[in-house]
Motif scaffolding. Structure first.
Motif, PDB file in Angstrom:
ATOM      1  N   PHE A   1       0.827  -1.212   0.000  1.00  0.00           N
ATOM      2  CA  PHE A   1       0.000   0.000   0.000  1.00  0.00           C
ATOM      3  C   PHE A   1       0.860   1.261   0.000  1.00  0.00           C
TER       4      PHE A   1
ATOM      5  N   GLU B   1       1.674   2.396  -3.527  1.00  0.00           N
ATOM      6  CA  GLU B   1       0.604   2.482  -4.523  1.00  0.00           C
ATOM      7  C   GLU B   1       0.288   3.919  -4.918  1.00  0.00           C
TER       8      GLU B   1
ATOM      9  N   GLU C   1      -2.548   6.658  -6.396  1.00  0.00           N
ATOM     10  CA  GLU C   1      -3.980   6.827  -6.198  1.00  0.00           C
ATOM     11  C   GLU C   1      -4.549   7.665  -7.334  1.00  0.00           C
TER      12      GLU C   1
ATOM     13  N   SER D   1      -8.351   5.902  -1.156  1.00  0.00           N
ATOM     14  CA  SER D   1      -7.119   5.468  -0.493  1.00  0.00           C
ATOM     15  C   SER D   1      -7.423   4.924   0.897  1.00  0.00           C
TER      16      SER D   1
ATOM     17  N   ARG E   1      -8.958   1.420   0.783  1.00  0.00           N
ATOM     18  CA  ARG E   1      -7.972   0.367   0.557  1.00  0.00           C
ATOM     19  C   ARG E   1      -7.158   0.096   1.814  1.00  0.00           C
TER      20      ARG E   1
END
Length: 440
Positions: free
Chosen positions: A415, A418, A420, A427, A430
């Motif tokens: 994460f 990652e 967005e 966000s 997730r």
């Protein structure tokens, strides 16, 4: 495209000096020049032009005496002789203009992209003052950044000042580039201080591209230029950011790096006679850095804000070295990039447990803060137990907290890298899913 008005013509005409004060070099020693004939005209920090024609170079006034002034020349004193002319140019100021958007300029406001450039009607001192603390607004709303970790665990809010601490080769410049293109702002002002020359063009063409340059102003001073120019780069970029802030724009200011800014100042200060006391840095370094940082932040009245990210090169991940220590005390958060994380291939290589955003907990809702606390707790638990886990000394079921950390750590670690493409809420959703994996 911003139109060229009559004010531009008036400004250009006002810069023409029918009479120019000229002094003469009477001494060249230890890289500085002693000049007579300008002591009643020049002020500390003023610019001068040394020599004539194509061989002319700029210099800055360092010290004043009754009969003489001391100048640090741009590019050193090689080739200069006793009696060479030194012309007084003027105050250390800059006049930004709206047409600078999309341009690459040097610290003197000259174009380095082979196109004409115009001055604005208002001159700003390079070493300007910060906004009054009693009139300045508080930090503003949370900003979308294009990166999941900065949308959640390390939020950046409008007017916040953040430090980015990293060694060489761990992805600092790449992360700054992602923020330059992804963080929500009207104008992006980028100070490239002491960068390799090839990186300037690469940043313009490959990193920002035509779309990114539509809202960007780049002020560049490459590593081969004199300390005067490299130090001036940060001040010029901040003055440009203040120009757009005062016009009501939301400005993102990126400086890469404050370490090279401080190193340039060290060279200048030692030439002025200061002694190196902070691991080689002169005592004036602290005030130099804090005064630059305080010029960023929330504005007043109808003006906009300057949201700033200052990068710091930390050799050997030494967060106690002087520049890093000074910045941590004055900024609203810091992000630490770790070489070990970079070496295993996760970028941005953010060490979450050593990083903090002082915008929290205000920047998040109670439910969001609960998710953030759980995520940090899980990652902290895994970090403390990692050596035992990797050595095979931990047996599943021995500790529920460690079991949960082991279960969700791969998802949480992924994460942090990652992008967005949607929203802050996406966000958080997730991140909430990652945390719930450990709870189940």
């Amino acid at each position: 495209m911003v139109g060229i008005g009559f004010d531009v013509l008036k400004t250009e005409i006002s810069t023409i000096k029918p009479v120019q004060s000229v002094g003469r070099i009477i001494k060249v020693a230890q890289g500085v020049l002693v000049v007579s004939g300008l002591s009643k005209i020049a002020a500390s920090g003023d610019l001068v032009e040394i020599g004539q024609g194509k061989a002319a170079r700029l210099g800055e006034v360092l010290q004043l005496e009754k009969q003489t002034i001391t100048i640090l020349p741009d590019g050193g004193a090689d080739g200069l002789s006793i009696g060479d002319p030194v012309a007084h140019v003027g105050n250390n100021e800059i006049a930004p203009h709206d047409t600078w958007i999309g341009r690459v300029i040097d610290p003197f406001g000259n174009a380095i992209d082979d196109r004409p450039i115009f001055r604005g009607s208002k001159y700003r001192p390079l070493r300007g003052t910060s906004v009054s603390p009693t009139e300045r607004r508080g930090l503003g709303e949370r900003l979308e950044t294009g990166l999941a970790v900065f949308n959640t665990l390390l939020p950046i809010v409008r007017g916040q000042r953040v430090g980015l601490f990293a060694g060489s080769g761990v992805g600092k410049s790449t992360l700054l580039a992602k923020l330059a293109t992804g963080l929500r702002a009207d104008i992006v002002v980028i100070a490239m201080i002491g960068e390799r020359s090839r990186e300037v063009r690469e940043f313009v063409e490959r990193v920002l591209g035509p779309e990114g340059m539509k809202r960007a102003v780049i002020v560049a001073a490459t590593s081969d230029q004199s300390p005067l120019v490299r130090r001036r780069c940060a001040w010029t970029a901040m003055a440009v950011a203040e120009h757009f802030r005062d016009k009501g724009h939301q400005v993102l200011f990126l400086a890469d790096s404050i370490t090279r800014f401080a190193e340039a100042h060290r060279e200048v200060a030692l030439a002025m006679g200061e002694t190196g006391s902070l691991r080689g840095y002169p005592p004036s370094t602290g005030h130099l850095i804090t005064s630059l940082c305080e010029r960023a932040g929330p504005g007043v009245g109808e003006s906009g804000d300057i949201t700033a990210v200052f990068s710091v090169l930390v050799a050997g991940s030494d967060m106690e070295e002087p520049i890093a220590d000074i910045l941590r005390g004055v900024l609203d958060g810091h992000v630490v990039l770790d070489r070990k994380i970079a070496e295993r291939g996760r970028f941005p290589s953010i060490d979450l447990l050593r990083s903090v955003s002082r915008a929290l907990p205000v920047a998040a809702s109670p439910s969001e803060n609960e998710v953030l606390a759980k995520a940090r707790k899980l990652m902290g638990t895994f970090d403390r137990s990692e050596m035992m886990i990797q050595a095979g000394l931990y047996s599943q079921g021995s500790d529920a907290n460690i079991d949960a950390a082991i279960e969700c750590w791969p998802k949480l670690d992924a994460f942090l890298a990652e992008a967005e493409l949607h929203s802050i809420d996406a966000s958080f959703e997730r991140l909430r899913i990652c945390v719930e994996i450990g709870e189940t």
